[in-house]
Design an enzyme around this catalytic site. Structure first.
Site, PDB file in Angstrom:
ATOM      1  N   GLU A 100       0.838  -1.205   0.000  1.00  0.00           N
ATOM      2  CA  GLU A 100       0.000   0.000   0.000  1.00  0.00           C
ATOM      3  C   GLU A 100       0.869   1.249   0.000  1.00  0.00           C
ATOM      4  OE1 GLU A 100      -2.498   1.544  -0.461  1.00  0.00           O
ATOM      5  OE2 GLU A 100      -4.336   0.732   0.365  1.00  0.00           O
ATOM      6  N   ASP A 101       0.281   2.356  -0.417  1.00  0.00           N
ATOM      7  CA  ASP A 101       1.011   3.627  -0.304  1.00  0.00           C
ATOM      8  C   ASP A 101       0.793   4.257   1.072  1.00  0.00           C
ATOM      9  OD1 ASP A 101      -1.681   4.048  -0.974  1.00  0.00           O
ATOM     10  OD2 ASP A 101      -1.276   5.904  -2.059  1.00  0.00           O
ATOM     11  N   ASP A 104      -4.494   5.342   6.341  1.00  0.00           N
ATOM     12  CA  ASP A 104      -5.033   6.585   6.902  1.00  0.00           C
ATOM     13  C   ASP A 104      -6.038   6.207   7.996  1.00  0.00           C
ATOM     14  OD1 ASP A 104      -6.149   9.141   7.153  1.00  0.00           O
ATOM     15  OD2 ASP A 104      -5.943   9.578   5.041  1.00  0.00           O
ATOM     16  N   PHE A 153      -1.821  16.857   3.955  1.00  0.00           N
ATOM     17  CA  PHE A 153      -2.273  16.240   2.707  1.00  0.00           C
ATOM     18  C   PHE A 153      -1.076  15.879   1.836  1.00  0.00           C
ATOM     19  CE2 PHE A 153      -4.285  15.186  -1.145  1.00  0.00           C
ATOM     20  CZ  PHE A 153      -5.518  14.698  -0.752  1.00  0.00           C
ATOM     21  N   ARG A 166       0.273  12.295  -9.007  1.00  0.00           N
ATOM     22  CA  ARG A 166       0.819  10.957  -8.736  1.00  0.00           C
ATOM     23  C   ARG A 166       2.221  10.806  -9.320  1.00  0.00           C
ATOM     24  NH1 ARG A 166      -3.491   7.586  -6.942  1.00  0.00           N
ATOM     25  NH2 ARG A 166      -5.509   7.985  -7.902  1.00  0.00           N
TER      26      ARG A 166
END
Ligand code: PRP
Length: 178
Positions: A100-101, A104, A153, A166
């Site tokens: 995963e990146d 959260d 963010f 991205r």
């Protein structure tokens, strides 16, 4: 309409590369004597990290891709997730490493890990480049973690705002101004 400002570099590409090598070494060590794992890229955010990570894996692995989307607005998860594209491999009896990146709220991983366990995976481990612990709603155990980041963010290196940014090499902070 608010103005988007790339505020600062949060994690440089060089730091990402070093950390990715370190995580790959740990995965190589942990799985060297295990049955061939399937490394699962969670589209789309993890695509850069996944591509760089798997190039440093020196044991036999299979790779596969899954896409999961969370409902809600662009900055907050609502807790509802759905499978957009499923895996092509059968996971029953297999060692799975999810890549995963970012973790959260934890809703996406909670859903995916449950789903893989229900389908009979032999083991399910998680490798995530980033984690925002201050935003966690559902607990998630991260076996291989790159960096903990503050509640800002983050964009770049796979992470988007409204499907853009991205392609940035570094992970940066996006600030929205009215
Ligand atoms: C992002 C990210 C994780 C998830 C994490 O995906 O890639 O999959 O959100 O959030 P959570 O822990 O609150 O569930 P997103 O749904 O934005 O899709 P993307 O990967 O295509 O950008």
């Amino acid at each position: 309409m608010s103005k988007e400002i790339i505020d600062k570099i949060l994690i440089s590409h060089e730091d990402i590369v070093n950390k990715t090598n370190e995580l790959a070494r740990r995965i190589n060590d942990d799985y060297r004597n295990e049955e061939t794992p399937i490394m699962v890229c969670v589209l789309k955010g993890a695509v850069m990290f996944f591509a760089d990570l798997v190039q440093h894996i020196d044991i036999d692995v299979a790779i596969d891709f899954i896409a999961i989307s969370s409902y809600g607005n662009t900055t907050r998860s609502s807790g509802e997730v759905k499978m957009v594209k499923d895996l092509s491999c059968c996971v029953e009896g297999r060692n799975i490493i999810i890549v995963e990146d970012i973790i959260d709220s934890g809703y996406t991983m909670h859903y995916l890990m449950n789903s893989l366990n229900i389908r009979g995976a032999k083991s399910v481990k998680l490798c995530s480049l980033l984690s925002k612990p201050s935003r966690r709603v559902v607990p998630v155990e991260i076996d291989y973690l790159g960096f903990e980041i503050p509640d800002e963010f983050a964009i770049g290196y796979g992470l988007d705002f409204d499907e853009r940014y991205r392609n940035l090499k570094d992970i940066c902070v996006l600030r929205l101004e009215d």
